[in-house]
Design an enzyme around this catalytic site. Sequence first.
Site, PDB file in Angstrom:
ATOM      1  CG  HIS A 313      -2.485   1.039   0.948  1.00 54.31           C
ATOM      2  ND1 HIS A 313      -2.147   2.019   1.666  1.00 54.31           N
ATOM      3  CD2 HIS A 313      -3.350   0.723   0.816  1.00 54.31           C
ATOM      4  CE1 HIS A 313      -2.957   2.391   1.107  1.00 54.31           C
ATOM      5  NE2 HIS A 313      -3.908   2.252   0.319  1.00 54.31           N
ATOM      6  CG  ASP A 371      -8.507  -4.085  -2.381  1.00 55.03           C
ATOM      7  OD1 ASP A 371     -10.019  -4.578  -1.692  1.00 55.03           O
ATOM      8  OD2 ASP A 371      -7.905  -3.861  -2.925  1.00 55.03           O
TER       9      ASP A 371
HETATM   10  N1  ACO Z   1       3.841  -7.505  -4.734  1.00 52.46           N
HETATM   11  C1  ACO Z   1       5.288  -7.298  -4.887  1.00 52.46           C
HETATM   12  N2  ACO Z   1       6.170  -6.526  -4.802  1.00 52.46           N
HETATM   13  C2  ACO Z   1       5.507  -5.908  -4.639  1.00 52.46           C
HETATM   14  C3  ACO Z   1       4.220  -5.211  -4.009  1.00 52.46           C
HETATM   15  C4  ACO Z   1       3.146  -6.581  -4.550  1.00 52.46           C
HETATM   16  N3  ACO Z   1       2.132  -6.562  -4.470  1.00 52.46           N
HETATM   17  N4  ACO Z   1       3.571  -3.974  -4.161  1.00 52.46           N
HETATM   18  C5  ACO Z   1       4.794  -3.661  -3.858  1.00 52.46           C
HETATM   19  N5  ACO Z   1       5.797  -3.858  -4.127  1.00 52.46           N
HETATM   20  C6  ACO Z   1       7.124  -4.089  -4.602  1.00 52.46           C
HETATM   21  C7  ACO Z   1       7.832  -3.175  -5.435  1.00 52.46           C
HETATM   22  O1  ACO Z   1       7.897  -3.768  -7.479  1.00 52.46           O
HETATM   23  C8  ACO Z   1       9.147  -2.117  -5.103  1.00 52.46           C
HETATM   24  O2  ACO Z   1      10.178  -3.107  -5.145  1.00 52.46           O
HETATM   25  P1  ACO Z   1      12.019  -2.899  -4.937  1.00 52.46           P
HETATM   26  O3  ACO Z   1      11.339  -1.347  -4.294  1.00 52.46           O
HETATM   27  O4  ACO Z   1      12.517  -3.152  -4.865  1.00 52.46           O
HETATM   28  O5  ACO Z   1      11.092  -1.425  -6.875  1.00 52.46           O
HETATM   29  C9  ACO Z   1       8.118  -2.038  -3.810  1.00 52.46           C
HETATM   30  O6  ACO Z   1       7.623  -3.087  -3.139  1.00 52.46           O
HETATM   31  C10 ACO Z   1       7.809  -0.885  -3.316  1.00 52.46           C
HETATM   32  O7  ACO Z   1       6.445  -0.757  -4.328  1.00 52.46           O
HETATM   33  P2  ACO Z   1       5.952   0.417  -4.940  1.00 52.46           P
HETATM   34  O8  ACO Z   1       5.200  -0.372  -5.849  1.00 52.46           O
HETATM   35  O9  ACO Z   1       7.083   1.436  -5.074  1.00 52.46           O
HETATM   36  O10 ACO Z   1       4.914   1.010  -3.698  1.00 52.46           O
HETATM   37  P3  ACO Z   1       3.554   2.174  -4.578  1.00 52.46           P
HETATM   38  O11 ACO Z   1       3.403   2.958  -3.629  1.00 52.46           O
HETATM   39  O12 ACO Z   1       4.377   2.771  -5.649  1.00 52.46           O
HETATM   40  O13 ACO Z   1       1.946   1.138  -4.500  1.00 52.46           O
HETATM   41  C11 ACO Z   1       0.656  -0.471  -5.194  1.00 52.46           C
HETATM   42  C12 ACO Z   1       1.310   0.680  -3.426  1.00 52.46           C
HETATM   43  C13 ACO Z   1      -0.239   0.038  -6.064  1.00 52.46           C
HETATM   44  C14 ACO Z   1      -0.164  -0.470  -3.775  1.00 52.46           C
HETATM   45  C15 ACO Z   1       1.280  -1.609  -4.771  1.00 52.46           C
HETATM   46  O14 ACO Z   1       2.252  -2.355  -3.375  1.00 52.46           O
HETATM   47  C16 ACO Z   1       0.505  -2.829  -5.327  1.00 52.46           C
HETATM   48  O15 ACO Z   1       0.309  -2.626  -7.143  1.00 52.46           O
HETATM   49  N6  ACO Z   1      -0.613  -3.494  -5.118  1.00 52.46           N
HETATM   50  C17 ACO Z   1      -0.866  -4.786  -5.592  1.00 52.46           C
HETATM   51  C18 ACO Z   1      -2.101  -4.091  -6.095  1.00 52.46           C
HETATM   52  C19 ACO Z   1      -3.090  -3.596  -4.204  1.00 52.46           C
HETATM   53  O16 ACO Z   1      -3.520  -4.704  -3.961  1.00 52.46           O
HETATM   54  N7  ACO Z   1      -3.557  -2.591  -4.589  1.00 52.46           N
HETATM   55  C20 ACO Z   1      -4.551  -2.455  -3.638  1.00 52.46           C
HETATM   56  C21 ACO Z   1      -4.450  -1.333  -3.014  1.00 52.46           C
HETATM   57  S1  ACO Z   1      -5.556  -1.064  -1.545  1.00 52.46           S
HETATM   58  C22 ACO Z   1      -6.480   0.125  -2.409  1.00 52.46           C
HETATM   59  O17 ACO Z   1      -6.686   0.866  -3.188  1.00 52.46           O
HETATM   60  C23 ACO Z   1      -7.842  -0.384  -1.487  1.00 52.46           C
END
Ligand code: ACO
Length: 436
Positions: A313, A371
């Site tokens: 998140h 979720d």
């Molecule tokens: N699975 C694997 N790796 C992940 C995940 C995941 N679900 N989420 C983040 N990471 C990793 C990224 O690849 C990144 O790795 P790095 O530093 O080696 O490049 C690191 O963790 C940081 O992630 P970001 O994408 O920079 O974090 P950001 O804050 O931009 O994204 C997000 C947050 C979009 C929610 C992301 O965690 C994601 O895509 N999660 C899966 C989708 C999801 O569950 N969304 C629901 C959000 S809650 C809602 O809307 C109700």
Amino acid sequence: MKLAENKATLSFSNGSPSVDLPVYGGSIGPDVIDIRKLYAQTGMFTYDPGFLSTASCQSAITYIDGDKGELLYRGYPIEQLATQCDYLDTCYLLLKGDLPKEKVRKDFHKLVINHSMVNEQMHFFMRGFRRDAHPMAVLTGLVGALSAFYHDSTDINNPEHRDVAAIRLIAKMPTLVAMAYKYGVGQPYMYPRNDLSYAGNFLRMMFGTPCEEYVVSPVLERALDRIFILHADHEQNASTSTVRLCGSSGTNPFAAIAAGVACLWGPAHGGANEACLNMLEDIQRQGGVAKVGQFMEQVKDKNSGVKLMGFGHRVYKNYDPRAKLMQETCNEVLAELGLENDPLFKLAKELERIALEDDYFVQRKLYPNVDFYSGIVQRAIGIPVNLFTGVFTLARTVGWIAQLNEMISDAEYKIGRPRQLYVGANARNVKPVSER
Ligand code: ACO
């Protein structure tokens, strides 16, 4: 917001004069540096794609402490609201600022319940869609179309119009979501019933038919109501910011909310519950719990493009408090339906156990978000996977409206108009086609 005693000073290594920037404090949470005059003072913009460090507004609605894993609506912890209040109490709270007293509470519940029918003409509008249209495509259209049906509540600058639009949207959203479902499965629409609760009414409009009486299960009703409460608002997330930005042009409330619906659809936002359940079903098909290790290797491999959906998140760097409440509801619903051994629930728990111990997730502070379990609950209730985001839309509508109305009432509100760092071609002349 209060002006803090300290100020921020921005200095430049090229000898340009430094500038002092005011700092403001809120009630809780980080202070902000006021950069509104930065361009006038320096000729420079700030650069913050994705708004990682930008407060786009002041707000008194929702507070999240991502490190603590805390969520407050108008100061009340989500755990207390989820266990002591219902969704319509929560709606009142978000819209008006505090929980309703007994008489007001009754009147508000009645007001919303009595506005749940939609203009009959909406049925014909619906017929323009293909039966296999994604419910979010349908909902984006239906919510936008409300502005064509309710002309007396489209002036966003009129507080009365905003109030009427708010009640209409909250009241009619379950009807529209259920209509989108019924249309897809080819069953007759069920008209709302004013003697049922908000969640009970939605269950009946979804799963009832004109052929027999539908009896609402109190456990499922409560579970759905909790899903609604947990999704009601979440401060300046992507869809809420979309609603604010869209509404900042002075467009009508229905159009602004429709923009939020479109944004919520995306898999990185509201679409994550659908994506999460699809992921669990995929792993289950490939062998279930035995394949979890292999799947996790893919998730950790940057080149695979695979993410553990329902994890991570932008704001929570700790357990999402909503995920804990959702896991509790998941246990209750599965027990009520005799599905304690549901393989997807077992699979989800195993994925969570492994992820919480794995260095990849620990280092990046990736925890389950709301979720991760909400899809399992919805599926058990009988809601089809492609309608999960529609249910989220229904629940979030009140948050969008509360935020939109707060923005319009804010003396500092202006049309949202970000700037950019231009990296394209310099000015050049168009050549005749033969010389290009
Ligand atoms: N699975 C694997 N790796 C992940 C995940 C995941 N679900 N989420 C983040 N990471 C990793 C990224 O690849 C990144 O790795 P790095 O530093 O080696 O490049 C690191 O963790 C940081 O992630 P970001 O994408 O920079 O974090 P950001 O804050 O931009 O994204 C997000 C947050 C979009 C929610 C992301 O965690 C994601 O895509 N999660 C899966 C989708 C999801 O569950 N969304 C629901 C959000 S809650 C809602 O809307 C109700």
